[in-house]
Scaffold this motif. Structure first.
Motif: not given
Length: 235
Positions: A109-110, A66-79, A166-175
């Motif tokens: 990111x971005x 599935x596209x990564x957006x599918x997994x982002x829906x349940x992604x967790x920055x802590x993980x 999960x990792x991308x969500x964590x990176x996105x939270x870092x600034x």
């Protein structure tokens, strides 16, 4: 005495041939039916060579990811922070962090790919272009060598798409804090195959229509030719 030894050796050899033949016959009797695949949970572990060879040649059935957006829906920055431990030997992720073997990843990111100041990127990565969006980052983390062949990254990649999310969500939270894409509708392999079949079906009538027009024109031309001959005959 020599003849006796030869006789004994002959009988031993004969017995071995009989045993081998019996094994082959039993194998054919119990596995005589042709099979299309070898189930992993088969009780006897038997897999005909023609099935094993065909499976190896085809590479096995690959599940559509599935596209990564599918997994982002349940992604967790802590993980994701825990997954980042695999990256910490080569990267920092804090504001003002130093470049190590790899660049500092804060506010990544971005932003444009290969744009961190003070880090010497490989030509393979600087030539990619584009930004570190969700899809590009997922593809990079899945296989750095596949994303930018010839780059200096030695990390083999993260095969689990949920770990990547999960990792991308964590990176996105870092600034960074770029918008997370909405989850797409999940498409099963059967639905994807049905859509492909429907698309082919939409093209088929046009081809049939062209053929029909061609046949109609030929029929008209043929009728006209025959009609002229008939008129000439009647005259």
């Amino acid at each position: 005495m020599q003849d006796r030894n030869n006789t004994i050796a002959g009988w031993v050899l004969f017995a071995g041939i009989i045993a081998l033949g019996s094994t082959l016959v039993v194998s054919e009797v119990f596995h005589g039916e042709e099979v299309d695949s070898c189930a992993e949970d088969a009780t006897d572990g038997y897999c005909p060579s023609y099935v094993a060879d065909a499976t190896a040649a085809a590479g096995g059935a690959e599940e559509v990811e599935q596209p990564i957006a599918f997994f982002l829906a349940s992604a967790d920055a802590t993980r994701g922070e825990n997954v980042f431990k695999k990256c910490a030997a080569c990267h920092t992720v804090t504001a003002g962090g130093a470049n190590k073997v790899g660049p500092n990843l804060y506010d990544l990111m971005g932003n444009p790919i290969a744009s961190k100041a003070g880090f010497a990127y490989s030509d393979a990565l600087t030539g990619i272009g584009g930004n570190w969006d969700w899809d590009n980052m997922s593809a990079w983390l899945a296989s750095p060598r596949g994303f930018a062949p010839g780059n200096k990254m030695t990390f083999a990649g993260l095969g689990d798409p949920q770990d990547r999310a999960d990792l991308i969500m964590y990176l996105n939270a870092q600034g960074s804090g770029i918008a997370v894409p909405p989850p797409p509708a999940e498409i099963s392999p059967e639905e994807a195959a049905a859509e492909d079949a429907a698309a082919e079906g939409e093209l088929q009538p046009a081809a049939d229509s062209d053929t029909a027009d061609q046949l109609t024109e030929e029929s008209v031309e043929g009728t006209g030719s025959e009609g002229s001959q008939a008129d000439g005959a009647s005259e």
